[in-house]
Design an enzyme around this catalytic site. Structure first.
Site, PDB file in Angstrom:
ATOM      1  N   GLY A 105      67.951  46.831  -5.588  1.00 32.37           N
ATOM      2  CA  GLY A 105      68.861  46.504  -6.704  1.00 32.37           C
ATOM      3  C   GLY A 105      68.169  46.649  -8.043  1.00 32.37           C
ATOM      4  O   GLY A 105      67.683  47.719  -8.405  1.00 32.37           O
TER       5      GLY A 105
ATOM      6  N   VAL B  28      79.251  49.183  -8.609  1.00 34.84           N
ATOM      7  CA  VAL B  28      78.114  49.708  -9.389  1.00 34.84           C
ATOM      8  C   VAL B  28      78.580  50.744 -10.420  1.00 34.84           C
ATOM      9  O   VAL B  28      78.066  50.780 -11.548  1.00 34.84           O
ATOM     10  CB  VAL B  28      77.032  50.293  -8.449  1.00 34.84           C
ATOM     11  CG1 VAL B  28      75.825  50.757  -9.238  1.00 34.84           C
ATOM     12  CG2 VAL B  28      76.616  49.245  -7.413  1.00 34.84           C
TER      13      VAL B  28
ATOM     14  N   LYS C  38      66.365  51.302   3.700  1.00 31.83           N
ATOM     15  CA  LYS C  38      65.537  51.090   2.504  1.00 31.83           C
ATOM     16  C   LYS C  38      64.046  51.191   2.853  1.00 31.83           C
ATOM     17  O   LYS C  38      63.251  51.761   2.102  1.00 31.83           O
ATOM     18  CB  LYS C  38      65.858  49.729   1.886  1.00 31.83           C
ATOM     19  CG  LYS C  38      67.255  49.682   1.267  1.00 31.83           C
ATOM     20  CD  LYS C  38      67.644  48.256   0.948  1.00 31.83           C
ATOM     21  CE  LYS C  38      68.976  48.180   0.239  1.00 31.83           C
ATOM     22  NZ  LYS C  38      69.520  46.812   0.200  1.00 31.83           N
TER      23      LYS C  38
ATOM     24  N   GLU D  63      77.698  45.739   1.933  1.00 33.07           N
ATOM     25  CA  GLU D  63      78.121  47.135   2.072  1.00 33.07           C
ATOM     26  C   GLU D  63      79.612  47.171   2.404  1.00 33.07           C
ATOM     27  O   GLU D  63      80.185  46.159   2.846  1.00 33.07           O
ATOM     28  CB  GLU D  63      77.341  47.798   3.213  1.00 33.07           C
ATOM     29  CG  GLU D  63      75.857  47.908   2.974  1.00 33.07           C
ATOM     30  CD  GLU D  63      75.545  48.684   1.703  1.00 33.07           C
ATOM     31  OE1 GLU D  63      75.850  49.872   1.629  1.00 33.07           O
ATOM     32  OE2 GLU D  63      74.986  48.078   0.770  1.00 33.07           O
TER      33      GLU D  63
HETATM   34  N1  HSE Z   1      74.304  45.550   0.677  1.00 35.74           N
HETATM   35  C1  HSE Z   1      73.091  45.684  -0.034  1.00 35.74           C
HETATM   36  C2  HSE Z   1      72.339  44.371   0.010  1.00 35.74           C
HETATM   37  C3  HSE Z   1      73.387  46.086  -1.444  1.00 35.74           C
HETATM   38  O1  HSE Z   1      72.964  43.358   0.324  1.00 35.74           O
HETATM   39  O2  HSE Z   1      71.146  44.335  -0.253  1.00 35.74           O
HETATM   40  C4  HSE Z   1      72.189  46.475  -2.239  1.00 35.74           C
HETATM   41  O3  HSE Z   1      71.532  47.574  -1.685  1.00 35.74           O
END
Ligand code: HSE
Length: 347
Positions: free
Chosen positions: A134, A15, A205, A190
């Site tokens: 995202g 990112v 999240k 991740e």
């Molecule tokens: N590892 C996270 C996903 C990345 O796959 O959604 C984005 O937050």
């Protein structure tokens, strides 16, 4: 009006690299939206990079204190991930008078009260659009677009990696290990993919979205969490063939009479349901507001440019306020630490 806004990029992974690329490619648009040039003064990374990669004028360091201690830096863009040293850097940066953009769901979901409490006390802003969804602006939708609502329910697919794995397994019979390898190669997963697979990333999240909706911190500890590691290929084939459904890892937060109920788990979704057609690394979330009713958002939930798009959006909105001298006059997230979320209990 400030003649220039100076930022420091902390982290140069998937990112960080994408954000620098977009900042360069969209330089003129960024400047016109901010009302001043935005200079990347520092790059913090584990190893120094060739100047040809980061730009000749950008200073480089491997020590986060260098960027926190530079009085010229207005805003730190935290893209290092994980809880430490990210938390300490954010806290010290706020104390040193910096504003923050972060994509770090782990640190926000765990240290919500500390970070937003400090930001409010110091009149600084912490923006975090890239932490959830995202490239899909879910945070802005909840915090701003739907600010005139009481949010009763949030439900969706919030992890791109597991959605990618489930799609490839169900549509192409790809073995789990191969699908995971592809998701890692594409930069969706991740650093430790257990966070994706076991539903922890989705729970973090969901904690952030529910905290925005409730106006008070809801820790990920309150999320009942099951991942996809116990699903078998044969189960999924039966579900598809006999039940005309697909398996999705859903994250659901509901405000009930007893309090908030939060859960992440694999769910059978009938093929006709919109979530069934959310494939690969895409995310989708349905928000139910008392006034607006159901609102659905859909888009790429992981990957270099979609996530960098959200980071750049935060940089633009934040730097615009820095340029015109209003940043931090009002908090982005209000955080009354004396208030506690009411979580439904079933014991
Ligand atoms: N590892 C996270 C996903 C990345 O796959 O959604 C984005 O937050």
């Amino acid at each position: 009006m400030k003649s220039k806004v100076r930022i420091a990029l902390a982290g140069f992974g998937v990112v960080g690299g994408g954000t620098l690329q977009l900042l360069r490619e969209h330089k003129a648009d960024v400047e016109s939206r901010v009302g001043a040039p935005v200079e990347v003064k520092w790059l913090l990374s584990r190893k120094k990079k060739p100047a040809s990669l980061v730009g000749a004028g950008v200073r480089q360091t491997t020590n986060w204190r260098d960027i926190v201690n530079d009085p010229e830096v207005d805003c730190i863009v935290e893209l290092i991930g994980g809880t430490e040293p990210a938390r300490t850097m954010i806290v010290e940066a706020l104390r040193a008078g910096k504003h923050i953009v972060t994509a770090n769901k782990a640190v926000l979901s765990k240290h919500w009260n500390e970070i937003f409490g400090l930001a409010q006390a110091r009149h600084k802003l912490v923006y975090f659009e890239a932490a959830v969804g995202g490239g899909v602006p879910i945070g802005q939708a909840l915090n701003e677009g739907l600010a005139g609502n009481r949010i009763r329910k949030i439900a969706g697919i919030l992890n791109g990696t597991t959605n990618y794995i489930l799609t490839r397994m169900q549509e192409e019979d790809l073995p789990y290990a191969t699908a995971l390898k592809e998701a890692r190669k594409a930069g969706f997963a991740e650093a430790d993919p257990t966070f994706d697979i076991e539903g922890i990333d989705a729970a973090q999240k969901l904690s952030i979205l529910a905290s925005l909706a409730a106006g008070v911190w809801i820790s990920p500890e309150h999320v009942h969490c099951e991942g996809i590691s116990r699903l078998h290929d044969t189960d999924m084939r039966l579900i598809q063939d006999r039940l005309r459904s697909v398996v999705k890892l859903l994250a659901i937060a509901e405000s009930t009479e007893k309090g908030w109920i939060l859960r992440v788990h694999p769910t059978l979704v009938p093929r006709k349901h919109p979530f069934a057609n959310v494939r690969n690394e895409f995310n989708a979330v349905s928000l139910h507001g008392n006034a607006a009713g159901d609102v659905m958002l859909y888009g790429k939930g992981a990957g270099r440019l979609p996530t960098s798009s959200a980071v750049l959006s935060d940089i633009i909105f934040l730097c615009r306020q820095i340029a015109n001298g209003t940043a931090g006059e009002l908090p982005y997230v209000t955080c009354p630490p004396h208030r506690k979320a009411i979580i439904a209990r079933f014991d």
